[in-house]
Enzyme design. Structure first.
Site, PDB file in Angstrom:
ATOM      1  N   GLY A 296       0.855  -1.175   0.000  1.00 23.28           N
ATOM      2  CA  GLY A 296       0.000   0.000   0.000  1.00 23.28           C
ATOM      3  C   GLY A 296       0.889   1.221   0.000  1.00 23.28           C
ATOM      4  O   GLY A 296       1.732   1.398   0.893  1.00 23.28           O
TER       5      GLY A 296
ATOM      6  N   ASN B 108       3.554   2.123   2.890  1.00 21.19           N
ATOM      7  CA  ASN B 108       4.991   1.926   2.655  1.00 21.19           C
ATOM      8  C   ASN B 108       5.782   3.179   3.011  1.00 21.19           C
ATOM      9  O   ASN B 108       6.877   3.094   3.580  1.00 21.19           O
ATOM     10  CB  ASN B 108       5.253   1.587   1.188  1.00 21.19           C
ATOM     11  CG  ASN B 108       4.573   0.318   0.727  1.00 21.19           C
ATOM     12  OD1 ASN B 108       4.231  -0.546   1.526  1.00 21.19           O
ATOM     13  ND2 ASN B 108       4.361   0.203  -0.569  1.00 21.19           N
TER      14      ASN B 108
ATOM     15  N   ASN C 281       1.113   9.237  -7.966  1.00 22.09           N
ATOM     16  CA  ASN C 281       0.915   7.786  -8.087  1.00 22.09           C
ATOM     17  C   ASN C 281      -0.294   7.439  -8.964  1.00 22.09           C
ATOM     18  O   ASN C 281      -1.265   6.824  -8.519  1.00 22.09           O
ATOM     19  CB  ASN C 281       0.761   7.154  -6.707  1.00 22.09           C
ATOM     20  CG  ASN C 281       2.026   6.422  -6.267  1.00 22.09           C
ATOM     21  OD1 ASN C 281       2.933   6.177  -7.064  1.00 22.09           O
ATOM     22  ND2 ASN C 281       2.097   6.080  -5.003  1.00 22.09           N
TER      23      ASN C 281
ATOM     24  N   GLY D 220       7.514  -0.845  -4.611  1.00 23.32           N
ATOM     25  CA  GLY D 220       7.570   0.080  -3.488  1.00 23.32           C
ATOM     26  C   GLY D 220       8.805   0.959  -3.432  1.00 23.32           C
ATOM     27  O   GLY D 220       8.964   1.727  -2.466  1.00 23.32           O
ATOM     28  N   ALA D 221       9.670   0.927  -4.453  1.00 22.51           N
ATOM     29  CA  ALA D 221      10.888   1.741  -4.398  1.00 22.51           C
ATOM     30  C   ALA D 221      10.559   3.235  -4.351  1.00 22.51           C
ATOM     31  O   ALA D 221      11.207   3.997  -3.624  1.00 22.51           O
ATOM     32  CB  ALA D 221      11.786   1.428  -5.586  1.00 22.51           C
ATOM     33  N   GLY D 222       9.565   3.653  -5.130  1.00 23.02           N
ATOM     34  CA  GLY D 222       9.170   5.056  -5.098  1.00 23.02           C
ATOM     35  C   GLY D 222       8.609   5.463  -3.748  1.00 23.02           C
ATOM     36  O   GLY D 222       8.849   6.584  -3.279  1.00 23.02           O
ATOM     37  N   ASP D 223       7.879   4.559  -3.118  1.00 20.78           N
ATOM     38  CA  ASP D 223       7.341   4.845  -1.786  1.00 20.78           C
ATOM     39  C   ASP D 223       8.471   4.969  -0.770  1.00 20.78           C
ATOM     40  O   ASP D 223       8.423   5.820   0.127  1.00 20.78           O
ATOM     41  CB  ASP D 223       6.382   3.741  -1.344  1.00 20.78           C
ATOM     42  CG  ASP D 223       5.265   3.503  -2.341  1.00 20.78           C
ATOM     43  OD1 ASP D 223       4.862   4.465  -3.026  1.00 20.78           O
ATOM     44  OD2 ASP D 223       4.791   2.354  -2.438  1.00 20.78           O
TER      45      ASP D 223
END
Length: 312
Positions: A29, A33, A159, A247-250
């Site tokens: 999510g 994250n 996003n 999830g790298a961007g998060d």
């Protein structure tokens, strides 16, 4: 007491395909994250959301508590389930399949917000939260307005997920949010669709003109462009043997916000966050591989990427 960083969004249970018939259960999510990533960097972070009164919801809350995340604003819905998603991997990267329609978090409404959001230094919200339902979208709008009234900065990641809402609805909603935030954290692919522009520097400057004081445009393996205080800098992405970019961007968002709250400059925060995001791709899943502050500092000492930064 309100945490320094308050994140509004949907936590999800994750099932990540790791090969053959094997799936690894984890957590995800986007905003959840971000919360965990900020907490692992040592920041005071909390999540504002709803989860189902089911085992999945209990697992998520237990994970957040173990991470040191403030869960005092997580409510349990007796009539709606916790959302799920599945991650598969192929030649074009990772793909997601969601089971979140009618989830507890999609039933968030403005009346669920704590009065005034008093005490938080930064409110973080995202376009995914706006997309999951009209009431969640209204919650984001109300939370951003409340944060402004209390002097908190608003952090926003568009996003864009066109599987959740049509571009005709998404574009004006997201552009309004970008114009109302203080810290804009768009990804390049999303920004190209939303802005109908191609060049990263042109996109960044156009977003700056909309109002945010800080813009960090993440570009995957091409690094990050960060604009603040009249300057634009390019931060290269540290080279790693990536396994899973989920999830790298998060992770970048959470680490970046955590360092801003710790009074780093936007440039220093972006250098730190780029290392954190790169490290987060070294394992499967969104939450498990998020590094802690010591791991990030060690990576920064090894790569010495600051010498590669150039002003534009």
């Amino acid at each position: 007491m309100m945490p320094d960083i308050l994140c509004l969004g949907e936590p999800l249970l994750e099932f990540n395909h790791v090969g053959g018939a094997d799936w690894r259960q984890g957590f995800g999510g986007d905003v959840s994250n971000v919360t965990v990533a900020a907490a692992r960097q040592g920041a005071s972070a909390g999540l504002l959301t709803r989860v189902g009164a089911d085992r999945f919801g209990r697992s998520l809350v237990e994970m957040l508590e173990a991470e040191g995340v403030d869960v005092s604003h997580v409510s349990r819905d007796e009539d709606a389930p916790t959302g799920l998603y599945f991650v598969t991997h192929g030649e074009t990267g990772h793909e997601f399949a969601y089971r979140r329609t009618g989830s507890a978090a999609s039933r968030m409404a403005p009346q669920d917000l704590p009065p005034g959001l008093s005490g938080a230094s930064v409110l973080h919200v995202s376009g995914i939260t706006q997309a999951i339902s009209e009431s969640a979208r209204a919650s984001v709008t109300a939370a951003m307005a409340a944060a402004r009234q209390t002097g908190a900065r608003v952090s926003y990641d568009p996003n864009l997920r066109l599987a959740l809402w049509p571009i005709e609805v998404a574009r004006p909603t997201i552009l309004r949010a970008l114009a109302s935030c203080d810290i804009a954290l768009p990804g390049l692919d999303d920004a190209r669709i939303l802005m109908d522009l191609d060049d990263p520097e042109v996109i960044l400057r156009r977003i700056q003109e909309m109002g945010p004081a800080i813009v960090a445009l993440t570009m995957g393996r091409d690094g990050v462009l960060v604009g603040a205080e009249g300057e634009v800098h390019h931060i290269p992405s540290p080279t790693v043997e990536a396994i899973d970019a989920t999830g790298a961007g998060d992770c970048f968002d959470g680490a970046f916000i955590a360092r801003l709250v710790a009074d780093d400059t936007p440039l220093d925060a972006a250098v730190y966050a780029a290392h954190a995001a790169a490290l987060s791709t070294l394992g499967h899943g969104a939450v498990g591989p998020i590094p802690n502050a010591q791991a990030v500092r060690d990576a920064m000492r090894r790569t010495k990427d600051r010498s590669q930064i150039r002003a534009n």
